[in-house]
Design a protein around this motif. Structure first.
Motif, PDB file in Angstrom:
ATOM      1  N   VAL A   3      11.783 -13.963  -1.171  1.00 13.68           N
ATOM      2  CA  VAL A   3      10.412 -13.633  -0.782  1.00 13.68           C
ATOM      3  C   VAL A   3       9.412 -14.498  -1.544  1.00 13.68           C
ATOM      4  O   VAL A   3       8.566 -15.141  -0.947  1.00 13.68           O
ATOM      5  CB  VAL A   3      10.121 -12.133  -1.006  1.00 13.68           C
ATOM      6  CG1 VAL A   3       8.657 -11.816  -0.721  1.00 13.68           C
ATOM      7  CG2 VAL A   3      11.028 -11.278  -0.132  1.00 13.68           C
ATOM      8  N   TRP A   4       9.527 -14.487  -2.862  1.00 11.15           N
ATOM      9  CA  TRP A   4       8.549 -15.210  -3.678  1.00 11.15           C
ATOM     10  C   TRP A   4       9.099 -16.586  -4.033  1.00 11.15           C
ATOM     11  O   TRP A   4      10.103 -16.704  -4.719  1.00 11.15           O
ATOM     12  CB  TRP A   4       8.218 -14.424  -4.942  1.00 11.15           C
ATOM     13  CG  TRP A   4       7.681 -13.066  -4.628  1.00 11.15           C
ATOM     14  CD1 TRP A   4       8.221 -11.876  -5.002  1.00 11.15           C
ATOM     15  CD2 TRP A   4       6.523 -12.753  -3.864  1.00 11.15           C
ATOM     16  NE1 TRP A   4       7.456 -10.846  -4.525  1.00 11.15           N
ATOM     17  CE2 TRP A   4       6.408 -11.362  -3.816  1.00 11.15           C
ATOM     18  CE3 TRP A   4       5.559 -13.510  -3.209  1.00 11.15           C
ATOM     19  CZ2 TRP A   4       5.385 -10.707  -3.150  1.00 11.15           C
ATOM     20  CZ3 TRP A   4       4.538 -12.869  -2.542  1.00 11.15           C
ATOM     21  CH2 TRP A   4       4.457 -11.486  -2.521  1.00 11.15           C
ATOM     22  N   VAL A   8       4.744 -19.456  -6.394  1.00  7.42           N
ATOM     23  CA  VAL A   8       4.135 -18.133  -6.558  1.00  7.42           C
ATOM     24  C   VAL A   8       4.552 -17.544  -7.899  1.00  7.42           C
ATOM     25  O   VAL A   8       3.719 -17.042  -8.664  1.00  7.42           O
ATOM     26  CB  VAL A   8       4.533 -17.195  -5.400  1.00  7.42           C
ATOM     27  CG1 VAL A   8       4.176 -15.744  -5.701  1.00  7.42           C
ATOM     28  CG2 VAL A   8       3.880 -17.646  -4.104  1.00  7.42           C
ATOM     29  N   ARG A  54       6.101 -18.562   3.766  1.00 10.38           N
ATOM     30  CA  ARG A  54       5.776 -17.445   4.657  1.00 10.38           C
ATOM     31  C   ARG A  54       5.205 -16.229   3.914  1.00 10.38           C
ATOM     32  O   ARG A  54       4.159 -15.699   4.286  1.00 10.38           O
ATOM     33  CB  ARG A  54       7.032 -17.056   5.425  1.00 10.38           C
ATOM     34  CG  ARG A  54       6.862 -15.849   6.287  1.00 10.38           C
ATOM     35  CD  ARG A  54       8.153 -15.515   7.007  1.00 10.38           C
ATOM     36  NE  ARG A  54       8.023 -14.232   7.652  1.00 10.38           N
ATOM     37  CZ  ARG A  54       9.029 -13.464   7.972  1.00 10.38           C
ATOM     38  NH1 ARG A  54      10.260 -13.876   7.731  1.00 10.38           N
ATOM     39  NH2 ARG A  54       8.836 -12.318   8.545  1.00 10.38           N
ATOM     40  N   HIS A  55       5.876 -15.748   2.896  1.00  4.71           N
ATOM     41  CA  HIS A  55       5.448 -14.524   2.219  1.00  4.71           C
ATOM     42  C   HIS A  55       4.330 -14.770   1.207  1.00  4.71           C
ATOM     43  O   HIS A  55       3.713 -13.816   0.735  1.00  4.71           O
ATOM     44  CB  HIS A  55       6.645 -13.853   1.551  1.00  4.71           C
ATOM     45  CG  HIS A  55       7.683 -13.441   2.540  1.00  4.71           C
ATOM     46  ND1 HIS A  55       7.486 -12.435   3.457  1.00  4.71           N
ATOM     47  CD2 HIS A  55       8.914 -13.934   2.791  1.00  4.71           C
ATOM     48  CE1 HIS A  55       8.560 -12.307   4.204  1.00  4.71           C
ATOM     49  NE2 HIS A  55       9.442 -13.211   3.828  1.00  4.71           N
ATOM     50  N   ALA A  56       4.058 -16.028   0.886  1.00  5.02           N
ATOM     51  CA  ALA A  56       2.961 -16.361  -0.014  1.00  5.02           C
ATOM     52  C   ALA A  56       1.630 -16.439   0.731  1.00  5.02           C
ATOM     53  O   ALA A  56       0.574 -16.338   0.120  1.00  5.02           O
ATOM     54  CB  ALA A  56       3.228 -17.701  -0.702  1.00  5.02           C
ATOM     55  N   ALA A  60       0.580 -12.836   5.525  1.00  5.42           N
ATOM     56  CA  ALA A  60       1.700 -11.919   5.280  1.00  5.42           C
ATOM     57  C   ALA A  60       1.271 -10.667   4.527  1.00  5.42           C
ATOM     58  O   ALA A  60       1.944  -9.636   4.616  1.00  5.42           O
ATOM     59  CB  ALA A  60       2.808 -12.639   4.495  1.00  5.42           C
ATOM     60  N   TRP A  61       0.158 -10.750   3.789  1.00  4.85           N
ATOM     61  CA  TRP A  61      -0.156  -9.598   2.946  1.00  4.85           C
ATOM     62  C   TRP A  61      -1.642  -9.272   2.795  1.00  4.85           C
ATOM     63  O   TRP A  61      -2.004  -8.398   2.006  1.00  4.85           O
ATOM     64  CB  TRP A  61       0.456  -9.768   1.554  1.00  4.85           C
ATOM     65  CG  TRP A  61       0.006 -10.978   0.791  1.00  4.85           C
ATOM     66  CD1 TRP A  61       0.618 -12.187   0.759  1.00  4.85           C
ATOM     67  CD2 TRP A  61      -1.145 -11.097  -0.048  1.00  4.85           C
ATOM     68  NE1 TRP A  61      -0.078 -13.048  -0.047  1.00  4.85           N
ATOM     69  CE2 TRP A  61      -1.160 -12.410  -0.561  1.00  4.85           C
ATOM     70  CE3 TRP A  61      -2.164 -10.226  -0.426  1.00  4.85           C
ATOM     71  CZ2 TRP A  61      -2.155 -12.871  -1.420  1.00  4.85           C
ATOM     72  CZ3 TRP A  61      -3.158 -10.682  -1.274  1.00  4.85           C
ATOM     73  CH2 TRP A  61      -3.142 -11.990  -1.766  1.00  4.85           C
ATOM     74  N   HIS A  83       7.299  -3.151   2.010  1.00  5.00           N
ATOM     75  CA  HIS A  83       6.712  -4.442   2.369  1.00  5.00           C
ATOM     76  C   HIS A  83       7.517  -5.536   1.684  1.00  5.00           C
ATOM     77  O   HIS A  83       7.790  -5.436   0.487  1.00  5.00           O
ATOM     78  CB  HIS A  83       5.253  -4.540   1.917  1.00  5.00           C
ATOM     79  CG  HIS A  83       4.337  -3.612   2.634  1.00  5.00           C
ATOM     80  ND1 HIS A  83       4.217  -2.282   2.299  1.00  5.00           N
ATOM     81  CD2 HIS A  83       3.512  -3.809   3.677  1.00  5.00           C
ATOM     82  CE1 HIS A  83       3.350  -1.710   3.101  1.00  5.00           C
ATOM     83  NE2 HIS A  83       2.901  -2.615   3.950  1.00  5.00           N
ATOM     84  N   SER A  85       6.381  -8.617   1.335  1.00 11.96           N
ATOM     85  CA  SER A  85       5.373  -9.281   0.519  1.00 11.96           C
ATOM     86  C   SER A  85       4.609  -8.194  -0.230  1.00 11.96           C
ATOM     87  O   SER A  85       5.128  -7.103  -0.430  1.00 11.96           O
ATOM     88  CB  SER A  85       4.463 -10.116   1.429  1.00 11.96           C
ATOM     89  OG  SER A  85       3.677 -10.992   0.702  1.00 11.96           O
ATOM     90  N   HIS A  86       3.389  -8.467  -0.645  1.00 17.82           N
ATOM     91  CA  HIS A  86       2.599  -7.447  -1.331  1.00 17.82           C
ATOM     92  C   HIS A  86       2.325  -6.277  -0.402  1.00 17.82           C
ATOM     93  O   HIS A  86       2.042  -6.474   0.778  1.00 17.82           O
ATOM     94  CB  HIS A  86       1.241  -8.006  -1.760  1.00 17.82           C
ATOM     95  CG  HIS A  86       1.305  -9.004  -2.856  1.00 17.82           C
ATOM     96  ND1 HIS A  86       1.848  -8.723  -4.086  1.00 17.82           N
ATOM     97  CD2 HIS A  86       0.878 -10.285  -2.922  1.00 17.82           C
ATOM     98  CE1 HIS A  86       1.757  -9.791  -4.857  1.00 17.82           C
ATOM     99  NE2 HIS A  86       1.174 -10.749  -4.175  1.00 17.82           N
ATOM    100  N   GLY A  91      -1.889  -6.254  -2.814  1.00 17.78           N
ATOM    101  CA  GLY A  91      -2.718  -7.360  -2.341  1.00 17.78           C
ATOM    102  C   GLY A  91      -4.145  -7.255  -2.849  1.00 17.78           C
ATOM    103  O   GLY A  91      -4.743  -8.252  -3.282  1.00 17.78           O
TER     104      GLY A  91
END
Length: 171
Positions: A3-4, A8, A54-56, A60-61, A83, A85-86, A91
């Motif tokens: 994810v991260w 990030v 994508r998740h950054a 996404a968040w 979730h 992501s955040h 977030g």
């Protein structure tokens, strides 16, 4: 699932280290330099929110009101939404911390300008912003620990390794 990404995680932990150093270390030229480095990393992370993995990405968040309300309802029911992501509260905290770090850099810079020599208000604003960062960091850390325990998902490990468990209901 990864994810991260490394950027990030690197910006998160370097900024966290700088914030801790600057909150508790001496206020000298190193303090100033590290404050500007932290602000630069926050700006880079904000840019990464548009062009990164994508998740950054903010898409996404980004904590939209509807998602925030839905998430708060899930917390009230005792079944927090998962979730990748955040989550919406996470977030919001990220955005708030970034804003405060940038505001600290600006207020620190203003304190050094000849135009404000002898003025107390820039230093007072800087001090209040640093207190706000301290409070937000404490809330952030406690929330990460409590949510890790509640959801049985180690959020701190995920920010170290980049990997999170995938659930059937994940985004």
């Amino acid at each position: 699932m990864k994810v991260w990404d490394g950027f990030v995680r690197l910006t998160h932990w370097v900024v966290a280290g700088i914030v801790l150093w600057n909150l508790f270390g001496p206020t000298d030229s190193t303090h100033r330099l590290l404050g500007y480095v932290a602000a630069g990393l926050v700006i880079a992370r904000i840019a990464w929110g548009f062009i990164g993995s994508r998740h950054a990405r903010f898409s996404a968040w980004w904590p939209r009101v509807s998602h925030l309300v839905e998430y708060l309802r899930s917390l009230a029911k005792g079944k927090p939404m998962h979730h990748l992501s955040h989550n919406p509260l996470g977030g919001l905290m990220a955005l708030l911390l970034w804003f405060l770090i940038l505001a600290l850099a600006v207020s620190g810079w203003i304190m050094r300008l000849d135009a404000f020599w002898g003025e107390d208000w820039p230093q007072e604003i800087h001090a209040w912003l640093s207190i706000a960062v301290e409070v937000c960091v404490c809330v952030h850390v406690v929330a990460a620990i409590l949510m890790s325990l509640w959801t049985r998902e180690n959020l701190i490990r995920a920010m170290v390794t980049g990997w999170k468990r995938v659930r059937k209901s994940s985004e």
